[in-house]
Design a protein around this motif. Structure first.
Motif, mmCIF file in Angstrom:
data_model
loop_
_atom_site.group_PDB
_atom_site.id
_atom_site.type_symbol
_atom_site.label_atom_id
_atom_site.label_comp_id
_atom_site.label_asym_id
_atom_site.label_seq_id
_atom_site.Cartn_x
_atom_site.Cartn_y
_atom_site.Cartn_z
ATOM 1 N N ALA A 141 -13.295 18.919 32.342
ATOM 2 C CA ALA A 141 -13.762 20.205 31.813
ATOM 3 C C ALA A 141 -12.939 21.395 32.307
ATOM 4 C CB ALA A 141 -15.241 20.397 32.138
ATOM 5 N N PRO A 142 -12.623 21.503 33.598
ATOM 6 C CA PRO A 142 -11.825 22.659 34.041
ATOM 7 C C PRO A 142 -10.456 22.719 33.381
ATOM 8 C CG PRO A 142 -12.866 21.605 35.920
ATOM 9 C CD PRO A 142 -13.062 20.700 34.746
ATOM 10 N N ALA A 143 -9.827 21.561 33.188
ATOM 11 C CA ALA A 143 -8.500 21.534 32.565
ATOM 12 C C ALA A 143 -8.563 22.018 31.118
ATOM 13 C CB ALA A 143 -7.920 20.131 32.628
ATOM 14 N N HIS A 144 -9.682 21.745 30.454
ATOM 15 C CA HIS A 144 -9.827 22.197 29.071
ATOM 16 C C HIS A 144 -9.791 23.715 28.992
ATOM 17 C CE1 HIS A 144 -11.245 22.392 24.933
ATOM 18 N NE2 HIS A 144 -12.208 23.214 25.329
ATOM 19 N N HIS A 145 -10.384 24.397 29.984
ATOM 20 C CA HIS A 145 -10.452 25.861 29.967
ATOM 21 C C HIS A 145 -9.264 26.525 30.654
ATOM 22 C CE1 HIS A 145 -14.469 26.743 28.287
ATOM 23 N NE2 HIS A 145 -14.760 25.538 28.720
ATOM 24 N N PHE A 146 -8.755 25.903 31.737
ATOM 25 C CA PHE A 146 -7.765 26.589 32.573
ATOM 26 C C PHE A 146 -6.462 25.801 32.755
ATOM 27 C CE2 PHE A 146 -11.995 28.006 33.972
ATOM 28 C CZ PHE A 146 -11.871 29.361 33.746
#
Length: 219
Positions: free
Chosen positions: A52-57
């Motif tokens: 999830a974090p990689a999807h946003h950042f």
């Protein structure tokens, strides 16, 4: 019922996930430091999947860059809160900007170091650049009000900008690192005593620089 609750949780994470990840990233940074910072640890704190974090950042640097940008916006908000509570004359307002700067550092030491001392954020990112420039403009506008000149067009006013910034940042850094404890006995002071001491220090710098660079006209 269980299906509805599951759907609500999914909607919440989808709608506010970026903000939740920034909060989790700040907690991770504060508790474990920047050397061990990772997207996996942030995802675990936020209670979301590892991807999830990689999807946003995209990566850890992207998340730290966004966190630093958020920090600069919060810094300005903290300064403005101090200004709202201060007297309206330009001298009091400029001191309030400095007090807000120190407030922010004391309340968010790990974030403060990320914003000003770390090489991890990507300072070419437009959002971080805009946020940091807005914080710098807060200082510039205060000096502009005090001296009546536009600092970029006036070397004397620009010296005043740097002296004011050095005073506020230097005090913040010394206090956060604990190096101001011996000379100031800072931890033993009440909030009111702390504010009075810091205001006196900043006022002395403000008055001296103003007198040197912008002396009153001869009678």
């Amino acid at each position: 019922m269980a299906s509805t609750e599951k759907s609500s949780r999914k909607t919440y994470h989808h709608g506010d996930l970026a903000s939740e990840l920034l909060r989790a990233a700040e907690r991770e940074l504060s508790e474990n430091g920047i050397e061990s910072f990772s997207l996996r640890a942030v995802a675990k704190r936020a209670g979301v999947s590892h991807g999830a974090p990689a999807h946003h950042f995209r990566d850890a640097r992207g998340l730290l860059t966004a966190l630093a940008a958020s920090g600069f916006r919060r810094l300005v908000a903290t300064q403005e809160a101090r200004q709202d509570a201060a007297e309206r004359d330009v001298r009091s307002q400029q001191i309030a900007v400095g007090l807000g700067y120190i407030d922010f550092a004391l309340e968010n030491p790990a974030l403060f170091r990320l914003m000003f001392s770390s090489e991890k954020p990507d300072r070419t990112v437009a959002d971080l650049g805009a946020a940091s420039i807005a914080a710098y403009e807060k200082l510039m506008s205060g000096v502009r009000s005090v001296v009546g000149n536009n600092p970029p067009d006036d070397p004397g006013a620009m010296k005043h900008v740097m002296a004011s910034w050095a005073m506020a940042h230097g005090l913040a850094d010394l206090i956060v690192s604990g190096r101001a404890e011996r000379p100031l006995n800072f931890s033993a002071l009440s909030r009111q005593e702390r504010d009075a001491l810091l205001s006196d220090l900043m006022a002395s710098q403000l008055d001296v620089r103003f007198a040197v660079d912008f002396p009153p006209p001869a009678p």
